[in-house]
Design a protein around this motif. Sequence first.
Motif, short mmCIF file in Angstrom:
data_model
loop_
_atom_site.label_atom_id
_atom_site.label_comp_id
_atom_site.label_asym_id
_atom_site.label_seq_id
_atom_site.Cartn_x
_atom_site.Cartn_y
_atom_site.Cartn_z
N TYR A 97 0.85 -1.19 0.00
CA TYR A 97 0.00 0.00 0.00
C TYR A 97 0.88 1.24 0.00
O TYR A 97 1.15 1.81 1.05
CB TYR A 97 -0.94 -0.01 1.21
N LEU A 99 1.81 5.06 -0.23
CA LEU A 99 1.02 6.25 0.08
C LEU A 99 0.76 7.01 -1.22
O LEU A 99 1.53 6.92 -2.17
CB LEU A 99 1.79 7.15 1.06
N PRO A 100 -0.35 7.74 -1.30
CA PRO A 100 -0.69 8.45 -2.54
C PRO A 100 0.23 9.65 -2.78
O PRO A 100 -0.21 10.79 -2.76
CB PRO A 100 -2.14 8.86 -2.33
N MET A 101 1.50 9.40 -2.96
CA MET A 101 2.48 10.47 -3.15
C MET A 101 3.51 9.96 -4.15
O MET A 101 3.40 8.85 -4.66
CB MET A 101 3.21 10.76 -1.84
N THR A 102 4.54 10.77 -4.38
CA THR A 102 5.61 10.30 -5.26
C THR A 102 6.44 9.24 -4.53
O THR A 102 6.33 9.08 -3.31
CB THR A 102 6.55 11.45 -5.65
N TYR A 109 8.15 11.07 3.74
CA TYR A 109 7.07 11.27 4.71
C TYR A 109 7.37 10.53 6.02
O TYR A 109 7.17 11.06 7.11
CB TYR A 109 5.74 10.81 4.12
N PRO A 146 4.53 9.16 -9.37
CA PRO A 146 3.66 8.60 -8.34
C PRO A 146 4.03 7.15 -8.06
O PRO A 146 4.34 6.40 -8.99
CB PRO A 146 2.26 8.67 -8.95
N SER A 148 2.31 4.70 -7.37
CA SER A 148 1.42 3.67 -7.90
C SER A 148 1.83 3.22 -9.30
O SER A 148 1.31 2.23 -9.80
CB SER A 148 -0.02 4.19 -7.92
#
Lengths: 253, 285, 296
Positions: A97, A99-102, A109, A146, A148
């Motif tokens: 999972y 994180l929704p970031m680069t 983070y 990103p 993802s």
Amino acid sequence: MDHDIKIEIRNLNVSAGKTQILKDVNIDIPKNKITVILGPSGCGKTTLLKCLNRLTDLYPELKVTGQIRIDDHNILEAKEDIYKLRQQMGLLSQRPYPLPMTIYNNIAYALKLRGIRNRRETHRLVMQYLQQANLWDEIRTRLREPASRLSIGQQQRLCLARGLAVNPEIILADEPTSALDPISSQFIEETFVRLKNDYTIVLVTHVLRQAKRIADNVVFMYLGDVIEQGSVEEVFENPKMEKTKLYLGGTFN
Amino acid sequence: MRRVQKIEEKFFKLLMILATYFILVILAIIIYSIFEKGLKSISWEMLTQVPKGGYYYGKGGGILNAILGSLSLAFGATLLAFIIGLPVALYLNVFLIRHKRVIGVIRFLLDLVWGIPSIVYGAFGFSLMIFFGFQTSLLAAIFTVTLFILPIMIRSMDEILCTVPIGLQEAAYSLGSNKSEIAFKIFTRQSFSGIITAVLLSFGRGIGDAAAVLFTAGYTDHLPNGLLEPVATLPLSIFFLLSSPVPEVQDRAYASALVLTLIILIVSLFSRGLGKRYHKTKINF
Amino acid sequence: MYLLNREQRHTVNTTWMIISLLLVAFLPFLLFIGLYLKSLLILHDHSLFDLIFSKTWKPSIGKFGFYPFIVGSIWVTVVAMLITAPVCLLTAIYVTQYTKKFFLRIMHPAIDILAGIPSVVYGLWGILVIVPFISRYLGPWLGIKTMGYSILAASFVLSIMIIPFVLNILIEIFRSIPTELKEATLSLGATQWQTIKHVLLRKALPGIIAAFGFGLARAFGETMAVLMVVGNVVRLPQGVFDPGYTLPALIANNYGEMLSIPKYDSALMFAALLLLVVSLFFNLVMHFFIVRYNKY
């Protein structure tokens, strides 16, 4: 067996309503070793991991009693600073999972939560952890993309790097290779073996061969009970309990 | 550092609690004011009589014309939308199951249509009515409301039908059923209460809307007596009666609002109950 | 039905399905073409630019300037969204992240009831409660003289009406975020609020923007409730306490007389066409926005 015990679990009971998920669990997890928790699905392995970093707090219906001592602190006591506590452990879950970031910020983070704000230091550490997780060479040019967009295997290694970035002493891994292809799985396993000099690793799995390959210590669980625990040779070569023999023989899964 | 964070979290949590209770309190105020005003002005006479002479100056009569008008309009439109909507929802989930892209486009179109304001349907229905040389009538209103509730009906049925497990379909095929038999026998039975819920939802939408029928229903003091006659509805009567300066006439608007709200509450209560039962009796594969 | 054999029944059923499907699929195009044909008359005499930006609305002398209505609609919609957006976002986060499951079970029927209340009843409530509140308390308190029938009244009523719509989407969005993502963030030592602020909100961002977009589109076309409390005065509003007029209200208010003045009905159909285009445009953009920007 090494006598340097990192985590001591004593009389741990977890229940949800009337169902007992963990029954009077006692486990010793030695320092700087890979301890594999083995057992068929639904036997409480994941719940056990969630107790270790108090993610059980998220589920108000779970009732947790007993003691989990890490370096002689009972972490189940309410006065523990659970944020500090969670930073002692890196978590790797079944599926990655990110994180929704680069990609870069995924690690940065975690560093920020650790209190590192200096940019150059952040830079150095991001690189260091990505290298530790065996990912740096593949993605060094893609740090601003990103997360993802990475493949699943790469994402899992990114999550591992992120877990390392909080500077933990313990790595908790919940079937970390179950969603991965064989090559990515091998990457992860190799990384674990390399990391055990610096970290205490708790790995949940139901893949026997994986346990055999990398475990130092094995805990076999069945339906919330710890059936048998010991070094990998003891449990795999000379299982004492009938259930362990049956499981290792492939009778039930 | 940590202290600042704690204060920040506390602050936002307080805002969240305020927002949540704001919604609940507003709902309570709405329900309270509708009931308070409505109960004061409602009477047996109001419910059982049509407007009499001098009604609009505050003399006798009731809102029966609007109640029955609304019910017949909503029943008619729901029925028509059902006749058109059910086959579409079934077709999507039985015949087009392998054409994901086509399904995607149709669902997308339906969502677009769902978003169109009801006044646009009203204007369109009105032009259509003029074009075909109709008068304002129950039939014209039914047509307009049908267009308006069709996407609601189809999309809600679609949501239910797409949960029918593929194993059930395969089992039916292996017994030698053809596609339309699977659609009308297996799918409708498996999703029966879900379909009823969709119908009730559409009915609620249909009976509550005023903008769509503003141009097409006309308005009459008589009971609805034929598809080609004008018809009164509760939302329209609320709107018209409220603009009157006479307090007694305004009272009837409050009474109409109470009746309309009650009808909608009952309908939504029913569909909620069905929804619960549906989850219990659904066959799981 | 049983007069027919199996094959014949199959044919009949299938044909009916396809006819219905075609009817539904072409509905948006039918609406567009129908309204476009009806507004040709007015578009013939006035340029599109003229209709949208001219300020004079005098149908009796053939002046059809929609500018005041468009501006009024935008005012009402934007102010309504300013109320709805934060309330819905905060509530959605609260009920999905902070409360136990049973609270959501209380919220759901409440949202359902709010969604079910008809537009005219909202309008009635606005007249009974909001309008007097503004004219008697809020206005004097702020030192502003107002009738109560105003942009603010319309916006407030409207904001309540679209809350259930936006809130439902938001709750769905937050619930669809996997718990594991939350657990992953917490295991880094983040607090719950940090998790929400840095990860969940970011993950949900495209969905949140889309939910607000859909809400905006819905608010823009809402007719009856706004019509009943907005004041219906054709002039450019200077502030939220001024009365205004919106496009849907314009159509709804003039249905009676539109056939008596030439080109009037064409002008109103043009207004309906505008609403249709705005609604389709917003929904289209938001749809593709969701598809495009789910990149993280």
